[in-house]
Write a protein that holds these residues in place. Structure first.
Motif, mmCIF file in Angstrom:
data_model
loop_
_atom_site.group_PDB
_atom_site.id
_atom_site.type_symbol
_atom_site.label_atom_id
_atom_site.label_comp_id
_atom_site.label_asym_id
_atom_site.label_seq_id
_atom_site.Cartn_x
_atom_site.Cartn_y
_atom_site.Cartn_z
ATOM 1 N N TYR A 263 1.195 34.095 29.866
ATOM 2 C CA TYR A 263 1.438 34.126 28.429
ATOM 3 C C TYR A 263 1.842 35.518 27.940
ATOM 4 O O TYR A 263 2.830 35.672 27.200
ATOM 5 N N ARG A 264 1.089 36.528 28.325
ATOM 6 C CA ARG A 264 1.400 37.870 27.840
ATOM 7 C C ARG A 264 2.791 38.302 28.268
ATOM 8 O O ARG A 264 3.543 38.899 27.493
ATOM 9 N N SER A 265 3.129 38.023 29.520
ATOM 10 C CA SER A 265 4.453 38.400 30.015
ATOM 11 C C SER A 265 5.544 37.625 29.293
ATOM 12 O O SER A 265 6.624 38.162 29.017
ATOM 13 N N MET A 266 5.276 36.363 28.982
ATOM 14 C CA MET A 266 6.260 35.559 28.263
ATOM 15 C C MET A 266 6.496 36.124 26.869
ATOM 16 O O MET A 266 7.648 36.211 26.403
ATOM 17 N N ILE A 267 5.435 36.536 26.196
ATOM 18 C CA ILE A 267 5.580 37.115 24.862
ATOM 19 C C ILE A 267 6.319 38.447 24.940
ATOM 20 O O ILE A 267 7.179 38.752 24.099
ATOM 21 N N THR A 268 6.025 39.249 25.942
ATOM 22 C CA THR A 268 6.750 40.510 26.120
ATOM 23 C C THR A 268 8.228 40.250 26.354
ATOM 24 O O THR A 268 9.094 40.925 25.781
ATOM 25 N N ALA A 269 8.522 39.261 27.192
ATOM 26 C CA ALA A 269 9.922 38.917 27.457
ATOM 27 C C ALA A 269 10.610 38.392 26.213
ATOM 28 O O ALA A 269 11.769 38.740 25.933
ATOM 29 N N LEU A 270 9.921 37.574 25.439
ATOM 30 C CA LEU A 270 10.510 37.025 24.220
ATOM 31 C C LEU A 270 10.768 38.125 23.198
ATOM 32 O O LEU A 270 11.830 38.172 22.562
ATOM 33 N N ALA A 271 9.811 39.026 23.038
ATOM 34 C CA ALA A 271 9.961 40.098 22.055
ATOM 35 C C ALA A 271 11.149 41.002 22.371
ATOM 36 O O ALA A 271 11.773 41.551 21.459
ATOM 37 N N GLY A 272 11.469 41.132 23.656
ATOM 38 C CA GLY A 272 12.573 41.999 24.048
ATOM 39 C C GLY A 272 13.915 41.312 24.141
ATOM 40 O O GLY A 272 14.941 41.964 24.386
ATOM 41 N N LEU A 288 10.313 33.087 15.768
ATOM 42 C CA LEU A 288 10.408 33.454 14.365
ATOM 43 C C LEU A 288 9.423 34.570 14.028
ATOM 44 O O LEU A 288 9.773 35.537 13.343
ATOM 45 N N ALA A 289 8.190 34.440 14.498
ATOM 46 C CA ALA A 289 7.174 35.449 14.204
ATOM 47 C C ALA A 289 7.556 36.815 14.762
ATOM 48 O O ALA A 289 7.192 37.855 14.193
ATOM 49 N N LEU A 290 8.289 36.831 15.874
ATOM 50 C CA LEU A 290 8.707 38.084 16.497
ATOM 51 C C LEU A 290 10.085 38.543 16.031
ATOM 52 O O LEU A 290 10.566 39.592 16.473
ATOM 53 N N GLY A 291 10.737 37.764 15.171
ATOM 54 C CA GLY A 291 12.048 38.136 14.682
ATOM 55 C C GLY A 291 13.148 38.002 15.709
ATOM 56 O O GLY A 291 14.099 38.791 15.734
ATOM 57 N N ARG A 329 22.547 38.285 14.358
ATOM 58 C CA ARG A 329 21.149 38.192 13.944
ATOM 59 C C ARG A 329 21.081 38.083 12.430
ATOM 60 O O ARG A 329 21.786 38.791 11.718
ATOM 61 N N PRO A 330 20.246 37.185 11.894
ATOM 62 C CA PRO A 330 20.141 37.069 10.436
ATOM 63 C C PRO A 330 19.743 38.399 9.799
ATOM 64 O O PRO A 330 18.990 39.193 10.384
ATOM 65 N N ALA A 331 20.238 38.625 8.604
ATOM 66 C CA ALA A 331 19.907 39.842 7.876
ATOM 67 C C ALA A 331 18.508 39.735 7.279
ATOM 68 O O ALA A 331 18.058 38.658 6.896
ATOM 69 N N GLY A 332 17.830 40.849 7.209
ATOM 70 C CA GLY A 332 16.519 40.885 6.578
ATOM 71 C C GLY A 332 15.416 40.395 7.489
ATOM 72 O O GLY A 332 15.666 39.899 8.595
ATOM 73 N N PRO A 333 14.180 40.498 7.041
ATOM 74 C CA PRO A 333 13.050 40.073 7.859
ATOM 75 C C PRO A 333 12.938 38.556 7.905
ATOM 76 O O PRO A 333 13.370 37.866 6.980
ATOM 77 N N PRO A 334 12.358 38.027 8.966
ATOM 78 C CA PRO A 334 12.157 36.570 9.030
ATOM 79 C C PRO A 334 11.054 36.137 8.070
ATOM 80 O O PRO A 334 10.199 36.938 7.679
ATOM 81 N N PRO A 335 11.050 34.868 7.665
ATOM 82 C CA PRO A 335 9.966 34.365 6.818
ATOM 83 C C PRO A 335 8.646 34.311 7.590
ATOM 84 O O PRO A 335 8.626 34.404 8.827
ATOM 85 N N SER A 336 7.557 34.164 6.865
ATOM 86 C CA SER A 336 6.223 34.136 7.485
ATOM 87 C C SER A 336 5.467 32.902 7.006
ATOM 88 O O SER A 336 4.530 33.006 6.195
ATOM 89 N N PRO A 337 5.839 31.709 7.520
ATOM 90 C CA PRO A 337 5.222 30.476 7.013
ATOM 91 C C PRO A 337 3.936 30.071 7.717
ATOM 92 O O PRO A 337 3.335 29.054 7.359
ATOM 93 N N PHE A 338 3.494 30.858 8.727
ATOM 94 C CA PHE A 338 2.425 30.374 9.603
ATOM 95 C C PHE A 338 1.062 30.990 9.317
ATOM 96 O O PHE A 338 0.133 30.838 10.100
ATOM 97 N N GLY A 339 0.929 31.669 8.192
ATOM 98 C CA GLY A 339 -0.375 32.196 7.814
ATOM 99 C C GLY A 339 -0.529 33.662 8.148
ATOM 100 O O GLY A 339 0.449 34.397 8.292
ATOM 101 N N ASP A 340 -1.784 34.076 8.291
ATOM 102 C CA ASP A 340 -2.089 35.495 8.466
ATOM 103 C C ASP A 340 -2.784 35.815 9.777
ATOM 104 O O ASP A 340 -3.310 36.918 9.953
ATOM 105 N N GLY A 341 -2.825 34.848 10.702
ATOM 106 C CA GLY A 341 -3.488 35.110 11.978
ATOM 107 C C GLY A 341 -4.990 34.891 11.939
ATOM 108 O O GLY A 341 -5.696 35.341 12.847
#
Length: 367
Positions: A263-272, A288-291, A329-341
């Motif tokens: 999981y951690r490696s997958m998230i690192t790969a996705l973020a990059g 979406l959460a990682l933009g 890439r879309p302009a501006g920050p992505p939306p945050s519909p999934f709460g606050d963690g």
């Protein structure tokens, strides 16, 4: 309070993690039943290790089988587990056969059921996931909705009285991993991030509608290989098996198959990554959460929030994939519909007032 979580797949273990952490912090009794729906160590044990999860109290080892047979194995295995444990709540997650079996087994024993990730709808009942989640929602006693759109779906179906908007557990786990001070530590970068510098796309393909149709699977693989950037594809066991059966070569063009990532490696790969290509549900949210712009190889999504401003686009025709994956890439920050963690805390808060005294339980069966 005694909670019994029923999980069976990699995405469910990701959702389970913050629940397990929160229950442990509060000193509640938490039992974990693993159906064995995902039995490959790279999809099961590696997630348990990666997210510091305890070993399941029972593993049904249901394995791979057609829908009816697999669900029947799980029902047969869960019945005595539930009868002995008699939890205050049976917690089910998402839309898998494990969720369907747990819901039916718990309902048959009149045990309270709480459904995590309630209210999602693709409005395509040909999808087994859609059928599973509808059954889970209509039989559950407490519906834990991740988004406002999910709450609206439940309201439209007359289920609002037992629904609570809690946020998405995905974000809890994602924040814990990307901000190690709040959760488990120890990122492991996949080798291709260092051995092959430069922009790349990340892809996942595993849904039955993609893998079990030889013509569609061949078209999807050809489209991945035609993308303008290197495409790194962690290969799900189902994908590997179908490609062997259909004689489809995954090593061609810009396509590079690799083993499934922790999981951690997958998230690192996705973020990059410069983009994600997937037929999965959960990864659309994480992108979406990682933009990270996403291309979803489907005609619909149960996560319409991800389509905002073109952060996610539906690509039902694989021939359109190379162009879609190359979009700006879309302009501006992505939306945050999934709460606050903090979804796990809200879920446990929602369970606690509804807990009723349970009869004494025998020791949990193990195998």
């Amino acid at each position: 309070m005694k909670v019994l979580s029923v999980v069976g797949t990699r995405p469910q273990l990701v959702k389970l993690a913050p629940i397990a952490w929160e229950l442990a912090a509060r000193g509640d009794d938490h039992l974990i039943a693993h159906t064995g729906q995902h039995y490959d160590p790279l999809l099961s044990q590696s997630l348990l290790d990666d997210l510091d999860l305890p070993a399941p109290d029972v593993n049904l080892e249901a394995g791979s089988a057609p829908h009816a047979e697999q669900t029947a194995r799980m029902l047969t295995g869960l019945a005595p587990v539930l009868a002995h444990a008699r939890p205050d709540w049976v917690l089910t997650y998402g839309d898998t056969n494990s969720t369907l079996a747990a819901t039916l087994a718990a309902a048959a024993q009149d045990l309270p059921i709480a459904h995590v990730e309630a209210g999602l709808r693709s409005y395509d009942r040909r999808m087994p996931e859609e059928r599973n989640r509808i059954v889970a929602d209509h039989l559950a006693d407490l519906l834990l909705a991740p988004t406002a759109a999910a709450m609206a779906n439940l309201t439209a179906e007359g289920l609002a009285a037992r629904a609570v908007h809690v946020g998405d557990l995905m974000l809890d786990t994602l924040k814990a991993v990307t901000h190690p001070s709040t959760g488990p530590r120890g990122h492991q970068r996949p080798p291709f991030l260092t051995d092959h510098p430069g922009p790349y796309l990340l892809a996942t393909v595993h849904r039955q509608a993609t893998t079990d149709d030889p013509e569609r699977l061949a078209a999807v693989v050809a489209a991945l290989a035609a993308c303008p950037q290197p495409v790194w594809l962690p290969v799900h066991p189902r994908l590997a098996a179908r490609c062997r059966t259909f004689g489809i070569d995954l090593t061609r063009g810009t396509l590079h198959p690799v083993d499934p990532l922790p999981y951690r490696s997958m998230i690192t790969a996705l973020a990059g990554a410069s983009g994600l290509i997937t037929d999965s549900g959960g990864l659309q949210k994480e992108a979406l959460a990682l933009g990270v712009p996403c291309c979803t190889l489907r005609t619909e999504t149960e996560w319409p929030e991800t389509l905002h401003d073109g952060w996610n686009v539906l690509v039902p025709d694989p021939r359109d994939l190379p162009a879609a994956a190359s979009r700006p890439r879309p302009a501006g920050p992505p939306p945050s519909p999934f709460g606050d963690g903090r979804a796990a805390a809200r879920i446990i808060d929602a369970l606690a007032p509804r807990t009723v005294p349970a009869a004494p339980a025998a020791p949990l069966l193990t195998r």
